[in-house]
Scaffold this motif. Structure first.
Motif, short mmCIF file in Angstrom:
data_model
loop_
_atom_site.label_atom_id
_atom_site.label_comp_id
_atom_site.label_asym_id
_atom_site.label_seq_id
_atom_site.Cartn_x
_atom_site.Cartn_y
_atom_site.Cartn_z
N THR A 51 0.83 -1.22 0.00
CA THR A 51 0.00 0.00 0.00
C THR A 51 0.86 1.26 0.00
OG1 THR A 51 -0.15 0.23 2.42
CG2 THR A 51 -1.77 -1.21 1.35
N ILE A 52 2.15 1.11 0.26
CA ILE A 52 3.05 2.26 0.16
C ILE A 52 4.17 1.91 -0.84
CG2 ILE A 52 2.57 3.38 2.37
CD1 ILE A 52 5.08 1.92 3.49
N ALA A 53 3.73 1.55 -2.05
CA ALA A 53 4.67 1.12 -3.08
C ALA A 53 5.63 2.25 -3.48
CB ALA A 53 3.93 0.61 -4.31
N ARG B 36 8.28 1.64 -0.40
CA ARG B 36 8.85 0.34 -0.04
C ARG B 36 10.23 0.08 -0.64
NH1 ARG B 36 5.52 -4.57 -3.23
NH2 ARG B 36 5.73 -3.61 -5.28
N PRO B 37 10.60 0.67 -1.84
CA PRO B 37 11.97 0.40 -2.31
C PRO B 37 13.04 0.93 -1.35
CG PRO B 37 10.88 2.00 -3.74
CD PRO B 37 9.83 1.42 -2.86
N ARG B 38 12.64 1.70 -0.33
CA ARG B 38 13.62 2.19 0.65
C ARG B 38 13.85 1.17 1.78
NH1 ARG B 38 11.65 8.55 1.24
NH2 ARG B 38 11.27 8.84 -0.99
N MET C 166 11.20 -14.71 -3.12
CA MET C 166 9.96 -13.98 -2.82
C MET C 166 8.78 -14.80 -3.34
SD MET C 166 10.91 -11.18 -1.26
CE MET C 166 9.54 -10.03 -1.38
N SER C 167 7.71 -14.87 -2.56
CA SER C 167 6.66 -15.83 -2.93
C SER C 167 5.42 -15.18 -3.53
CB SER C 167 6.27 -16.66 -1.71
OG SER C 167 5.90 -15.81 -0.65
N ASN C 168 5.38 -13.84 -3.61
CA ASN C 168 4.23 -13.19 -4.21
C ASN C 168 4.69 -12.28 -5.35
OD1 ASN C 168 1.92 -11.46 -4.78
ND2 ASN C 168 1.05 -12.29 -2.89
N ILE C 169 4.10 -12.49 -6.52
CA ILE C 169 4.53 -11.73 -7.71
C ILE C 169 4.35 -10.23 -7.49
CG2 ILE C 169 2.32 -11.79 -8.95
CD1 ILE C 169 3.99 -12.53 -11.51
N ARG C 170 3.41 -9.84 -6.61
CA ARG C 170 3.20 -8.41 -6.32
C ARG C 170 4.42 -7.77 -5.67
NH1 ARG C 170 -1.04 -11.33 -5.89
NH2 ARG C 170 -3.15 -10.64 -6.43
N ASP C 171 5.29 -8.61 -5.14
CA ASP C 171 6.45 -8.08 -4.42
C ASP C 171 7.73 -8.08 -5.26
OD1 ASP C 171 4.87 -7.59 -2.22
OD2 ASP C 171 5.13 -9.63 -1.46
N PRO D 225 2.59 -3.26 -9.10
CA PRO D 225 1.88 -4.39 -9.73
C PRO D 225 0.46 -4.05 -10.15
CG PRO D 225 2.09 -4.70 -7.34
CD PRO D 225 2.90 -3.50 -7.69
N ARG D 226 0.04 -4.64 -11.24
CA ARG D 226 -1.35 -4.53 -11.71
C ARG D 226 -2.00 -5.91 -11.60
NH1 ARG D 226 -0.26 -0.07 -10.85
NH2 ARG D 226 -0.23 1.69 -12.28
N THR D 227 -3.05 -5.98 -10.81
CA THR D 227 -3.79 -7.22 -10.62
C THR D 227 -5.27 -6.86 -10.61
OG1 THR D 227 -3.51 -6.88 -8.23
CG2 THR D 227 -1.98 -8.40 -9.30
N PRO D 228 -6.16 -7.86 -10.65
CA PRO D 228 -7.59 -7.52 -10.69
C PRO D 228 -7.96 -6.53 -9.59
CG PRO D 228 -7.28 -9.87 -11.08
CD PRO D 228 -5.93 -9.30 -10.75
N ARG D 229 -8.64 -5.49 -9.96
CA ARG D 229 -9.10 -4.41 -9.06
C ARG D 229 -7.95 -3.61 -8.45
NH1 ARG D 229 -14.04 -4.58 -9.50
NH2 ARG D 229 -14.42 -2.85 -8.06
N ASN D 230 -6.76 -3.68 -9.01
CA ASN D 230 -5.65 -2.90 -8.46
C ASN D 230 -4.74 -2.32 -9.53
OD1 ASN D 230 -3.62 -1.91 -6.64
ND2 ASN D 230 -2.43 -3.72 -7.18
N ALA D 231 -4.82 -1.00 -9.70
CA ALA D 231 -3.89 -0.29 -10.60
C ALA D 231 -3.48 1.01 -9.93
CB ALA D 231 -4.53 -0.05 -11.96
N GLU D 232 -3.06 0.90 -8.67
CA GLU D 232 -2.66 2.10 -7.93
C GLU D 232 -1.29 2.60 -8.39
OE1 GLU D 232 -4.89 3.59 -5.96
OE2 GLU D 232 -6.13 1.97 -6.74
N PHE D 233 -1.03 3.83 -8.10
CA PHE D 233 0.20 4.55 -8.42
C PHE D 233 0.36 4.78 -9.94
CE2 PHE D 233 0.89 2.33 -4.46
CZ PHE D 233 1.25 3.37 -3.62
#
Lengths: 463, 463
Positions: free
Chosen positions: B120-122, B125-127, B445-450, B455-463
């Motif tokens: 949620t703070i993409a 998070r790279p920091r 890492m076990s989640n592609i969102r990470d 990341p763009r996934t169903p119902r999520n295109a933030e930033f």
């Protein structure tokens, strides 16, 4: 016997001369007399062809001499020097196997075709000299860019292609949707219910990865993007495509001068790398596409780029006495005619023009102390005009917020961009290079459709 | 004084020890007692921090010791060795300038955060340690891929993102349009008039560049793509994203074995390159994310990959006595449980499974002489299952045309793809590697969102 590629033969012929070699490729031309014949064979690894000599010693002589252009074959034979001939060596074939037959109606016959026609056969045009050279240079230039940044410790960032908002306000965008257009979901008031769309809201194709690149610059210090971007403008010009690739470096703890230093190094590096790694292709372009090419590119590599302010540029243009189509006045945007006059006539080398009026530049550019200009800089090069645009970014929270409000932009769309300024923001700068523009500049090709494998332009998305 | 980056200090400390240095970066932690303090400074160029020691000698001591995390500063001082300490050296500050203040509500405080929260703070998070490591590895792995192919003479092709047809039939696609959804143009019969759309017809985002890569392989012999691809599937799993990057090499005059040789070399190269160029990051992953990581990756690099046929795989699975959730029978698609059993339990190393039943594979794969299997091969690796899928392509015009008709596909959509077989087609092969899957494999890492910046996934295109 060496199973070998044509590039390897040209680059290390001493290793293969008088040896048995085996080469596979496509026939560019075949001609024969009664008892012997010549094939110009291209295997795709090298711009030049390999000459094959065959005679009745091979048992399928009659078949080979009649092969249509672009048939694919595998040849075995001895590599022999040909002193005094056009080509340095040739293969005397002992055996030729047909891998795939072409047809006599092959559309790329030897006669010259127009680039317009070749666009209609984009699946075959990379087999022609011009496009084989263009697309190898494109590949090598792409690698040069990665190499330049990676060797300097930059982090390559994949910024998103599908975005939730038009963050740059850079013009018309393509909508991305999975809604059934024949049966659009509606809210009670009759408007379209985009919460039913795939991402739960309206989404578009990105016009720039810059804002997201800034996120990464403020974590990694030095980053770059290299990815596709999109413009849904109905511009049918030789310089506009609806889908094109951009490079967007972004550096933290850096100001406008740091960006200009980096951009100058990068441009010189790309040109030098391509000249060094594609000598045959570049010679072809200089001979057949634009015979000022070498002169122009060498001039760029060997010049120290000039740097003048926009205000100085306006004065120079006014003093020039030149009769421009668009009159020049402080506050106006520079047109291509102005840009080219500055770089070609006044400086005769690349020029950075800096500190443009804020009203003709984007919201994120850093406001200068004069209150009326921003720390932007465009790079102008002879023969083209603007090839790079960039700026120092506004790192001051309050100044940025004011600017966003002043322009009537939606503050809430930029919450994360603003937060970058709240949590340890620092001066930073970056720029954008349109990759296709760079390829056009490197090759002398004058239509962007001819430097993209399968170009997308208004009313055209073939292949 | 040396203006220098932290990576350079770690890599060439001998050059800077006992010298005055100047370093800019972000504060990861700051702690102080009455008269002196320590800062862990990260400048983004290196995984590890630089320790700064400061005391009342600097005139803004009180300000510095209270700086919130992530404030950016520039430090000048002497680089001093610290024998026996955790870190090899530290800077004794003579001067500290604040570049940008952070706030006490900075969301990335020292305590551990869940990956879910960090998504949620993409923009921040790279920091963090984990994401700084993930995204540097992502960048270095991307470069390894370019380097691998370019050094072997492959041509990098930018295949189109916007396409006119669903050529792979690979599932749901995103529509790209500029039509006004509130005012759709209609034909006389009431249906939507897509000739009014931007490209004059319906267009989508690509699911694969393979068919266009084949065009280029049949001109340049060896090519690869590396670009974004899209799937509009409503899959909310840790392994599916709607937007992801793919690498699709394609080689001419090559068969299934050539593809497997190339893919094996490539996988080993990427792993070796990342291990060599990101030692600190990889050690972090092995210590904190997946402590079997080094063992697993070294096993891949040092193994000769096994190669078995699908038919053999089915026999081995049946004989295993294992109780699978999905029963095994010749003709069935292999599930992840089967794939992992083969590679982890039976072979304990990577395995290519070849020659699948044609009915579970794509139309373009080359039909084997048995008439019921195709020359496909998937690479299975321990810990994941399938990581690469590829095949020899059907180069025989008639066989391909039959298959297209058999499957009820629209022949006219494939005119150019068929023509590749008509004009000097030759045997060729290629494969696809999902870049994010590779990054997950490299990092644990076990989640592609990470492993995707935004990341763009169903119902999520933030930033």
């Amino acid at each position: 016997m060496f199973e070998v590629e044509v590039k390897e033969l040209y680059r290390h012929q001493e290793k293969y001369l008088n040896q048995e070699v085996k080469v596979s490729g496509w026939i560019r031309t075949v001609r024969s007399s009664k008892s012997f014949g010549f094939i110009e064979l291209n295997d795709g690894t090298f711009f030049k062809n390999l000459q094959i000599v065959f005679d009745e010693k091979i048992d399928n002589f009659k078949e080979i001499e009649k092969l249509p252009i672009s048939s694919s074959i595998t040849v075995e034979g001895k590599l022999v020097e040909t002193p005094g001939a056009k080509q340095p060596f040739e293969v005397h074939a002992d055996r030729i196997v047909v891998e795939g037959y072409s047809h006599s109606d092959y559309p790329l016959q030897k006669k010259k075709h127009s680039f317009e026609y070749l666009r209609t056969i984009a699946h075959l045009r990379p087999r022609s000299n011009t496009f084989s050279a263009v697309f190898r240079v494109r590949s090598v230039a792409a690698y040069a860019i990665h190499k330049f940044f990676q060797e300097r410790g930059f982090v390559y960032v994949h910024t998103p292609i599908i975005t939730g908002s038009d963050c740059e306000g850079a013009g018309q965008m393509f909508r991305v949707t999975t809604l059934d257009l024949n049966n659009l979901p509606r809210k009670e008031d009759g408007s379209i219910d985009f919460s039913e769309d795939f991402f739960g809201k309206e989404t578009n194709l990105t016009v720039s990865g810059q804002l997201e690149a800034e996120v990464y610059a403020l974590a990694f210090k030095k980053v770059y993007t290299f990815g596709p971007t999109f413009r849904a403008e109905n511009s049918n010009t030789p310089r506009h495509a609806s889908e094109f690739w951009m490079i967007e470096p972004e550096i933290a703890f850096a100001d406008l001068n740091d960006y200009m230093d980096l951009a100058e190094d990068m441009v010189k590096y790309i040109i030098s790398y391509v000249l060094e790694n594609c000598p045959e292709e570049m010679e072809f372009f200089n001979n057949f596409i634009d015979n000022t090419l070498f002169e122009r590119l060498n001039n760029v590599v060997n010049s120290e780029f000039a740097r003048i302010t926009y205000t100085e540029a306006i004065e120079l243009l006014k003093k020039s006495g030149e009769n421009f189509q668009f009159p020049v006045e402080w506050g106006c945007d520079l047109q291509t005619e102005h840009e080219r006059y500055i770089t070609e006539k006044i400086f005769k080398k690349p020029v950075f023009v800096t500190n443009y009026p804020k009203d003709i530049k984007a919201f994120y550019m850093r406001l200068n102390d004069d209150g009326k200009t921003v720390a932007a800089a465009d790079l102008l090069v002879p023969g083209v005009g603007e090839i790079i645009g960039g700026s120092q970014r506004e790192e001051r929270y309050d100044v940025l917020l004011n600017r966003i409000r002043e322009l009537g932009m939606k503050e809430e769309d930029y919450w994360w961009y603003l937060e970058l300024r709240k949590y340890g923001g620092t001066k930073h700068a970056g720029y954008g290079l349109g990759f296709e523009r760079m390829i056009m500049y490197l090759t002398g090709m004058s239509n962007i459709r001819d430097v993209i494998p399968f170009p997308r332009t208004p009313r055209n998305a073939e292949f």
